[in-house]
Write an enzyme that holds these catalytic residues in place. Sequence first.
Site, PDB file in Angstrom:
ATOM      1  N   SER A  12      53.478  38.140  53.400  1.00 54.48           N
ATOM      2  CA  SER A  12      53.592  38.055  54.859  1.00 54.48           C
ATOM      3  C   SER A  12      54.408  36.828  55.249  1.00 54.48           C
ATOM      4  O   SER A  12      54.111  35.718  54.819  1.00 54.48           O
ATOM      5  CB  SER A  12      52.198  37.977  55.495  1.00 54.48           C
ATOM      6  OG  SER A  12      51.477  39.164  55.279  1.00 54.48           O
ATOM      7  N   GLU A  69      54.176  31.748  57.875  1.00 57.46           N
ATOM      8  CA  GLU A  69      53.082  31.747  56.916  1.00 57.46           C
ATOM      9  C   GLU A  69      53.610  31.330  55.549  1.00 57.46           C
ATOM     10  O   GLU A  69      52.926  30.678  54.773  1.00 57.46           O
ATOM     11  CB  GLU A  69      52.433  33.131  56.824  1.00 57.46           C
ATOM     12  CG  GLU A  69      51.216  33.164  55.927  1.00 57.46           C
ATOM     13  CD  GLU A  69      50.387  34.432  56.085  1.00 57.46           C
ATOM     14  OE1 GLU A  69      49.850  34.903  55.071  1.00 57.46           O
ATOM     15  OE2 GLU A  69      50.283  34.948  57.220  1.00 57.46           O
ATOM     16  N   ARG A 111      44.386  30.956  58.556  1.00 49.76           N
ATOM     17  CA  ARG A 111      45.484  30.614  57.641  1.00 49.76           C
ATOM     18  C   ARG A 111      45.756  29.108  57.575  1.00 49.76           C
ATOM     19  O   ARG A 111      46.907  28.673  57.450  1.00 49.76           O
ATOM     20  CB  ARG A 111      46.774  31.359  58.029  1.00 49.76           C
ATOM     21  CG  ARG A 111      46.666  32.872  57.962  1.00 49.76           C
ATOM     22  CD  ARG A 111      46.397  33.364  56.551  1.00 49.76           C
ATOM     23  NE  ARG A 111      46.249  34.807  56.518  1.00 49.76           N
ATOM     24  CZ  ARG A 111      45.095  35.465  56.635  1.00 49.76           C
ATOM     25  NH1 ARG A 111      43.956  34.779  56.786  1.00 49.76           N
ATOM     26  NH2 ARG A 111      45.050  36.770  56.604  1.00 49.76           N
TER      27      ARG A 111
END
Length: 321
Positions: A230, A300, A181
């Site tokens: 998310s 995130e 990520r």
Amino acid sequence: MRRGEALLSKLGDRLTGLRGRITPDAEMDKITWFRAGGAADALFQPADEEDLSAFLKAVPEDVPLTVVGIGSNLLVREGGIPGFVIRLSAKGFGQAEVISPTRIRAGAAAPDKRVAALALEAGIGGFHFYHGIPGGIGGALRMNAGANGVETRERVVEVRALDRNGELHILSNAAMGYSYRASTASSDLIFTSAIFEGAPEEHDVIKAAMDAVQHHRETVQPIREKTGGSTFKNPEGTSAWKEIDKAGCRGLMIGGAQMSPLHCNFMINTGNASGYDLEYLGETVRARVLEKSGIRLQWEIKRLGRFKPGHEVQEFLGQLL
């Protein structure tokens, strides 16, 4: 004079000749999927890459620039965003095309789902995971978006980008510096398009994989809510939702913000949540998980802008780290 008007007045005729759209004091809650947050001093939507380059060369370096995508993974604070927000237009940057039997070129404003659909049409396997990511290619490139066991870094060949001075750069997969990520590509680079590579695959096999992705989303995620996807990255060795659940935060509400009862790593706006409600809820969850499991969850969702005076939110609610 409002902030946006003051900014445009300060720049004078520097922006003359640009073909894109400039909106002073742009309301960011109209853009973000959370439908919350303050205004940007100004919003610029360039007509194409050439227009974006001209804009970057015209705007002084002391004027802050912030790039946003389609707003799916974005939380804007109530005090708004200083300087210009750059949002790439679908017309100028939303194209996606097959350029070889295994390669696709996509603009940074192209929705991930559009790339998945194009790959299906062309019989190119390996892009089914994009069918389940509610974002755009620019964001996927920046954060190495992934789902269903596949990540963006596995498909990227090269990325086209402009720097803060409007100069063009072509980055290889290795130059993107991908990890979970994240990418180490310079934060001042604005991605405009990329070339991706998959592998030949039967239409029925690709379609089955995409259907499985869709079924999973509809079954376990609150896809019809005002959400940012998310909320936290998965910690090493566990899942964010498991730690959130363990800390008793499934369904937790602050103001109009709630951790989804369906998937507790999804934060939702139940109707009237402010940017403060959403961020305070997130930091409450982080504090409780830290207390329960000793794990420091990492956001995130991208959080941007100024805090409204009196509505500041401290990380982990000010706990000693």
